[in-house]
Structure formats: structure tokens, C-alpha cells
Design a protein around this motif. Structure first.
Motif, PDB file in Angstrom:
ATOM      1  N   ILE A  47       0.839  -1.207   0.000  1.00  0.00           N
ATOM      2  CA  ILE A  47       0.000   0.000   0.000  1.00  0.00           C
ATOM      3  C   ILE A  47       0.869   1.249   0.000  1.00  0.00           C
ATOM      4  O   ILE A  47       0.595   2.213  -0.720  1.00  0.00           O
ATOM      5  CB  ILE A  47      -0.968  -0.009   1.197  1.00  0.00           C
ATOM      6  N   THR A  48       1.927   1.230   0.804  1.00  0.00           N
ATOM      7  CA  THR A  48       2.842   2.383   0.841  1.00  0.00           C
ATOM      8  C   THR A  48       3.458   2.620  -0.528  1.00  0.00           C
ATOM      9  O   THR A  48       3.488   3.751  -1.025  1.00  0.00           O
ATOM     10  CB  THR A  48       3.959   2.165   1.874  1.00  0.00           C
ATOM     11  N   LEU A  49       3.941   1.552  -1.153  1.00  0.00           N
ATOM     12  CA  LEU A  49       4.593   1.685  -2.455  1.00  0.00           C
ATOM     13  C   LEU A  49       3.610   2.169  -3.516  1.00  0.00           C
ATOM     14  O   LEU A  49       3.923   3.065  -4.313  1.00  0.00           O
ATOM     15  CB  LEU A  49       5.195   0.346  -2.857  1.00  0.00           C
ATOM     16  N   ALA A  50       2.414   1.596  -3.532  1.00  0.00           N
ATOM     17  CA  ALA A  50       1.409   1.961  -4.537  1.00  0.00           C
ATOM     18  C   ALA A  50       0.989   3.418  -4.426  1.00  0.00           C
ATOM     19  O   ALA A  50       0.693   4.071  -5.433  1.00  0.00           O
ATOM     20  CB  ALA A  50       0.188   1.053  -4.404  1.00  0.00           C
ATOM     21  N   ALA A  51       0.958   3.946  -3.213  1.00  0.00           N
ATOM     22  CA  ALA A  51       0.543   5.342  -3.016  1.00  0.00           C
ATOM     23  C   ALA A  51       1.717   6.320  -3.108  1.00  0.00           C
ATOM     24  O   ALA A  51       1.568   7.420  -3.646  1.00  0.00           O
ATOM     25  CB  ALA A  51      -0.144   5.491  -1.656  1.00  0.00           C
ATOM     26  N   ALA A  52       2.876   5.930  -2.592  1.00  0.00           N
ATOM     27  CA  ALA A  52       4.008   6.863  -2.505  1.00  0.00           C
ATOM     28  C   ALA A  52       4.683   7.107  -3.851  1.00  0.00           C
ATOM     29  O   ALA A  52       5.185   8.208  -4.088  1.00  0.00           O
ATOM     30  CB  ALA A  52       5.029   6.348  -1.492  1.00  0.00           C
TER      31      ALA A  52
ATOM     32  N   ARG B 126      -4.753   1.922  14.171  1.00  0.00           N
ATOM     33  CA  ARG B 126      -3.296   1.774  14.202  1.00  0.00           C
ATOM     34  C   ARG B 126      -2.687   1.542  12.819  1.00  0.00           C
ATOM     35  O   ARG B 126      -1.702   2.183  12.443  1.00  0.00           O
ATOM     36  CB  ARG B 126      -2.913   0.630  15.148  1.00  0.00           C
ATOM     37  N   LEU B 127      -3.252   0.618  12.077  1.00  0.00           N
ATOM     38  CA  LEU B 127      -2.699   0.320  10.762  1.00  0.00           C
ATOM     39  C   LEU B 127      -2.819   1.524   9.827  1.00  0.00           C
ATOM     40  O   LEU B 127      -1.901   1.819   9.058  1.00  0.00           O
ATOM     41  CB  LEU B 127      -3.391  -0.895  10.149  1.00  0.00           C
ATOM     42  N   ASN B 128      -3.938   2.235   9.912  1.00  0.00           N
ATOM     43  CA  ASN B 128      -4.118   3.428   9.084  1.00  0.00           C
ATOM     44  C   ASN B 128      -3.093   4.499   9.414  1.00  0.00           C
ATOM     45  O   ASN B 128      -2.573   5.186   8.520  1.00  0.00           O
ATOM     46  CB  ASN B 128      -5.529   3.993   9.260  1.00  0.00           C
ATOM     47  N   ALA B 129      -2.799   4.658  10.703  1.00  0.00           N
ATOM     48  CA  ALA B 129      -1.794   5.644  11.119  1.00  0.00           C
ATOM     49  C   ALA B 129      -0.428   5.297  10.543  1.00  0.00           C
ATOM     50  O   ALA B 129       0.307   6.175  10.079  1.00  0.00           O
ATOM     51  CB  ALA B 129      -1.734   5.716  12.645  1.00  0.00           C
ATOM     52  N   VAL B 130      -0.084   4.017  10.587  1.00  0.00           N
ATOM     53  CA  VAL B 130       1.186   3.565  10.011  1.00  0.00           C
ATOM     54  C   VAL B 130       1.231   3.868   8.520  1.00  0.00           C
ATOM     55  O   VAL B 130       2.223   4.395   8.004  1.00  0.00           O
ATOM     56  CB  VAL B 130       1.383   2.053  10.263  1.00  0.00           C
ATOM     57  N   LEU B 131       0.155   3.554   7.822  1.00  0.00           N
ATOM     58  CA  LEU B 131       0.115   3.770   6.372  1.00  0.00           C
ATOM     59  C   LEU B 131       0.234   5.241   6.022  1.00  0.00           C
ATOM     60  O   LEU B 131       0.967   5.614   5.090  1.00  0.00           O
ATOM     61  CB  LEU B 131      -1.166   3.181   5.788  1.00  0.00           C
ATOM     62  N   ILE B 132      -0.458   6.100   6.747  1.00  0.00           N
ATOM     63  CA  ILE B 132      -0.383   7.541   6.486  1.00  0.00           C
ATOM     64  C   ILE B 132       1.043   8.043   6.664  1.00  0.00           C
ATOM     65  O   ILE B 132       1.590   8.753   5.804  1.00  0.00           O
ATOM     66  CB  ILE B 132      -1.343   8.310   7.417  1.00  0.00           C
ATOM     67  N   ALA B 133       1.663   7.669   7.788  1.00  0.00           N
ATOM     68  CA  ALA B 133       3.031   8.117   8.054  1.00  0.00           C
ATOM     69  C   ALA B 133       4.009   7.582   7.017  1.00  0.00           C
ATOM     70  O   ALA B 133       4.876   8.314   6.518  1.00  0.00           O
ATOM     71  CB  ALA B 133       3.457   7.681   9.457  1.00  0.00           C
ATOM     72  N   PHE B 134       3.878   6.326   6.670  1.00  0.00           N
ATOM     73  CA  PHE B 134       4.787   5.714   5.690  1.00  0.00           C
ATOM     74  C   PHE B 134       4.615   6.340   4.304  1.00  0.00           C
ATOM     75  O   PHE B 134       5.604   6.607   3.612  1.00  0.00           O
ATOM     76  CB  PHE B 134       4.536   4.203   5.610  1.00  0.00           C
TER      77      PHE B 134
END
Length: 215
Positions: free
Chosen positions: A23-28, A84-92
Motif C-alpha cells: 500500500i505504501t509503495l502503490a501510493a508513494a 493503528r494500521l491506518n496511522a502507520v500507512l499515512i506516516a509511511f
């Protein structure tokens, strides 16, 4: 403790690790390209605002950013806590978008301006020149540094445990406290090695496919 039981437990955590990674890679990756255009914008307020954001994000630890995203809204505004998982994804996503943006910017600015001028002489618009002439050359130049960041992202997913997201390292650590077993922690490293190894092979294949571009 049966090896199969530990393996299944670690696979559960590794699923979360892979989810964060993908998810991080696809968005970032696309967001980083947008940020790179903003940092090169001729509109000064936008350019300086984006450069300031990139400077702050790149200059502070990812762990700190994860903590701020998770605890910040509730403590500062009294709002409901972000999952929690959403917070990690936003920060990443924010963190890696900023790193990718600098790689994109460097790649785009490394292309000689004569190629843009040649495209204009041929009657091509700026958009056509970028996507038909410049983009693949930029991709060739940035594959290696982007690849390094992608490998780093795999390992950075372990920072999710700082807010109790049960990725693979946290799963392995539970065996230390509950069963006094350390070998699951070493075993978890094999998952990272295998995943990073596969990604390395994939990135090398991409580089090889782009070898026909001169740089």
C-alpha cells in the motif's frame, strides 16, 4: 513450541508487513512524482511550501512520524484515534513520497534541456515531450536509487510495532516474553531476506530491460 505453529504465526505477521509495503509503495510512487513537480514549480509559494515539507519529513525519524500521526490528532484536537494500521500507512506514505520526490526531481533535472527543445521543434507539446521522450530516460536513471528505497521500505515496516501493529517482528518478539524463545526472532529475519532477495532480482530485471537507454 512446534516449528509449524511458529511459522503460521509469523506468516500472519508477515501478511501485515507485506500489506504495509504494498500500500505504501502503490501510493508513494505516484504521490512522490506529484511532489517533485511541486518542488520544481515556477509558483514560488507552492515550491517553497513543498520543499519545506520534504525537508521536515526527510529530517525527522519515521518512528517519530508514526507516533505523531497516531497520537497527535487525539492529544491535540481531542478527536477519535486513527486506527493503528491506518496511522502507520499515512506516516509511511508521506515519508516515502518525500524521499521518492527527491529521486524523481534529480532524475528529471538530469535530462539535458536540449531534448525538451528538440521536442518543441518537432511540434510536440511539453506533455508529449515528457511522456514520450523524457520519462523512460528518467526511469532508467532512478531505478537504482528507487530500488534502494524500496528495499529500505521492506525493513522499515518493522517500525509499525511501535504503536502495536502486529507485523512479523512483533509476532516474533511475543515468543521472547511469553515462551522465552529467541529463535523465532532469528527466523523472522529469513522472511525479510527472502522478500528482499526476490525484490532485488526483480529490480535487476527492470534495470536490464532498460539498458537500451543511454545515460
Amino acid at each position: 513450541m512446534p516449528f509449524s505453529t511458529v511459522t503460521l504465526r509469523l506468516l500472519e505477521g508477515f501478511g501485515v508487513t507485506v500489506q504495509i509495503f504494498l500500500i505504501t509503495l502503490a501510493a508513494a510512487l505516484p504521490l512522490g512524482l506529484v511532489l517533485s513537480f511541486c518542488t520544481m514549480s515556477k509558483f514560488a509559494p507552492l515550491r517553497w511550501l513543498t520543499k519545506t515539507l520534504v525537508w521536515i519529513i526527510r529530517g525527522t525519524p519515521l518512528m517519530l512520524q508514526v507516533i505523531i500521526v497516531f497520537y497527535g490528532p487525539g492529544l491535540m484536537f481531542g478527536s477519535k484515534a486513527i486506527p493503528r494500521l491506518n496511522a502507520v500507512l499515512i506516516a509511511f506514505i508521506i515519508n516515502y513520497s518525500c524521499y521518492f520526490s527527491e529521486i524523481y526531481r534529480g532524475g528529471i533535472e538530469s535530462i539535458p534541456k536540449g531534448q525538451y527543445e528538440a521536442g518543441a521543434v518537432l511540434g510536440m507539446t511539453k506533455t508529449q515531450v515528457f511522456f514520450r521522450v523524457i520519462l523512460l530516460q528518467v526511469v532508467k536513471r532512478i531505478v537504482a536509487p528507487i530500488g534502494n528505497e524500496i528495499i529500505t521500505l521492506v525493513k522499515d515496516t518493522s517500525l509499525a510495532r511501535i504503536i502495536a501493529v502486529k507485523e512479523i517482528i512483533m509476532m516474533a518478539q511475543e515468543y521472547i516474553t511469553s515462551k522465552a524463545l529467541i529463535w523465532p526472532l532469528f527466523y523472522s529475519g529469513a522472511f525479510y531476506l527472502l522478500f528482499c532477495g526476490l525484490l532485488t532480482l526483480l529490480l535487476r530485471a527492470v534495470e536490464k530491460k532498460l539498458d537500451y537507454f543511454t545515460v
